[in-house]
Write an enzyme that holds these catalytic residues in place. Structure first.
Site, PDB file in Angstrom:
ATOM      1  N   HIS A 148      13.538  25.142 -38.384  1.00  0.00           N
ATOM      2  CA  HIS A 148      14.725  24.697 -37.640  1.00  0.00           C
ATOM      3  C   HIS A 148      14.453  23.336 -36.969  1.00  0.00           C
ATOM      4  O   HIS A 148      14.423  23.238 -35.738  1.00  0.00           O
ATOM      5  CB  HIS A 148      15.056  25.760 -36.589  1.00  0.00           C
ATOM      6  CG  HIS A 148      16.464  25.717 -36.100  1.00  0.00           C
ATOM      7  ND1 HIS A 148      16.972  24.673 -35.367  1.00  0.00           N
ATOM      8  CD2 HIS A 148      17.495  26.586 -36.250  1.00  0.00           C
ATOM      9  CE1 HIS A 148      18.227  24.910 -35.066  1.00  0.00           C
ATOM     10  NE2 HIS A 148      18.572  26.047 -35.595  1.00  0.00           N
ATOM     11  N   GLU A 250      17.751  21.253 -41.393  1.00  0.00           N
ATOM     12  CA  GLU A 250      16.809  22.366 -41.450  1.00  0.00           C
ATOM     13  C   GLU A 250      16.588  22.848 -42.881  1.00  0.00           C
ATOM     14  O   GLU A 250      17.539  23.232 -43.573  1.00  0.00           O
ATOM     15  CB  GLU A 250      17.359  23.521 -40.599  1.00  0.00           C
ATOM     16  CG  GLU A 250      17.830  23.107 -39.221  1.00  0.00           C
ATOM     17  CD  GLU A 250      18.857  24.046 -38.613  1.00  0.00           C
ATOM     18  OE1 GLU A 250      18.906  25.225 -39.041  1.00  0.00           O
ATOM     19  OE2 GLU A 250      19.621  23.611 -37.737  1.00  0.00           O
TER      20      GLU A 250
HETATM   21  O1  TA6 Z   1      21.143  25.567 -36.682  1.00  0.00           O
HETATM   22  C1  TA6 Z   1      21.964  26.547 -37.177  1.00  0.00           C
HETATM   23  C2  TA6 Z   1      22.134  27.695 -36.173  1.00  0.00           C
HETATM   24  O2  TA6 Z   1      22.155  28.898 -36.864  1.00  0.00           O
HETATM   25  C3  TA6 Z   1      23.424  27.476 -35.366  1.00  0.00           C
HETATM   26  O3  TA6 Z   1      24.419  28.394 -35.792  1.00  0.00           O
HETATM   27  C4  TA6 Z   1      22.992  27.688 -33.922  1.00  0.00           C
HETATM   28  O4  TA6 Z   1      23.097  29.055 -33.583  1.00  0.00           O
HETATM   29  C5  TA6 Z   1      21.552  27.213 -33.984  1.00  0.00           C
HETATM   30  O5  TA6 Z   1      21.052  27.771 -35.200  1.00  0.00           O
HETATM   31  C6  TA6 Z   1      20.721  27.545 -32.761  1.00  0.00           C
HETATM   32  O6  TA6 Z   1      20.432  28.913 -32.711  1.00  0.00           O
HETATM   33  P1  TA6 Z   1      19.556  29.436 -31.452  1.00  0.00           P
HETATM   34  O7  TA6 Z   1      19.399  30.915 -31.665  1.00  0.00           O
HETATM   35  O8  TA6 Z   1      18.242  28.706 -31.498  1.00  0.00           O
HETATM   36  O9  TA6 Z   1      20.335  29.073 -30.232  1.00  0.00           O
END
Ligand code: TA6
Length: 281
Positions: A148, A250
């Site tokens: 991520h 990502e």
């Molecule tokens: O980056 C994609 C994602 O799935 C978004 O939908 C958002 O939820 C992000 O990840 C951050 O997720 P988190 O659980 O780290 O707040």
């Protein structure tokens, strides 16, 4: 963990001023510097005490991307990984970290025995991050997984993402799948949350006369995310004024599952390469 707990981290000093930092908590890389600048984004309000996943850097998503039976994005990013070794090589430094199942994961809705070996390799202009996933259970299992990556950019308004033209994507904000990206250079000027499926080539994040190239292997998809003002306001670990300085691009396999039979392994990962204007490094 309790507030104020300082988590163990590994500081990696590479050639020509390159450096990186990884917390054993989640094996979360929280810094990657090359050509004198920080290339990753970590929120000013990120928790760095183990009380919640780090808001920034490169959190590791495994065995579940997004919401589901497990906590959002699975448990790898909130577990303590163990440092196996760190050593210099001809062009840089390599660090190996490991995560295995434990009684908590075995009691979860994803109860399988697994062994992850995370290799981080830093050179003057690259940061490569590879996970070797091994099924050490007696039954097959499937998972989704993603790195991520929060990239720091000077201003989202002058940032483009190239390499996504003609790729099918799912728009998680507007809804709808099977959309096709028509732009050579994707720009972001609102809350975006897209899953580009089966991305064929190199994706680049371009800002000013610098780029970060993202090369992948065995990670089929690319997620593009910026919370913009509205979602930033909803996150306590993300300041309201930070979204213009970041973009999440990502690498992962999230639109389909990776399946491993007992004893089988697969290595998946990305190589980030800094491509500056003057190739003086
Ligand atoms: O980056 C994609 C994602 O799935 C978004 O939908 C958002 O939820 C992000 O990840 C951050 O997720 P988190 O659980 O780290 O707040």
């Amino acid at each position: 963990g309790a507030d104020g707990v300082s988590l163990e981290r590994v500081v990696i000093n590479g050639p020509q001023g390159a450096s990186a930092e990884v917390y054993l908590y989640g094996a979360t890389i929280t810094s990657w510097k090359c050509d004198g600048k920080e290339r990753l984004f970590v929120s000013k309000q990120a928790k760095l005490d183990g009380s919640k996943p780090v808001r920034g850097g490169i959190p590791l998503v495994f065995p579940q991307f997004g919401p589901g039976d497990l906590p959002q994005h699975g448990f790898a990013r909130t577990r303590r990984w163990t440092l196996q070794y760190a050593e210099e090589h001809g062009q840089g430094v390599v660090v190996n970290l490991q995560l295995k199942d434990n009684e908590d994961t075995r009691a979860s809705k994803w109860p399988y025995k697994f062994d992850l070996l995370y290799t981080i390799d830093l050179t003057a202009t690259t940061l490569s991050t590879i996970i070797k996933y091994e099924n050490v259970d007696s039954q097959p299992f499937s998972f989704t997984s993603l790195m991520h990556t929060y990239l720091r950019v000077p201003d989202i308004a002058s940032t483009t993402v190239t390499g996504l033209k003609d790729v099918v994507y799912v728009d998680k904000i507007k809804g709808g799948g099977d959309l096709v990206e028509e732009r050579d250079a994707v720009t972001v000027n609102a809350n975006e949350d897209r899953v580009y499926v089966d991305v064929p080539g190199i994706v680049k994040v371009n800002y000013g006369n610098e780029s970060i190239a993202i090369r992948r292997f065995n990670f089929k998809d690319i997620v593009l995310w910026n919370p913009w003002a509205e979602k930033a306001a909803e996150m306590s670990d993300f300041a309201d004024d930070e979204y213009p300085q970041m973009i999440c691009v990502e690498a992962g396999t999230v639109a389909s599952k990776i399946s491993l039979n007992p004893g089988q392994t697969i290595s998946c990962g990305q190589i980030l390469t800094f491509e500056g204007s003057a190739s003086h490094i």
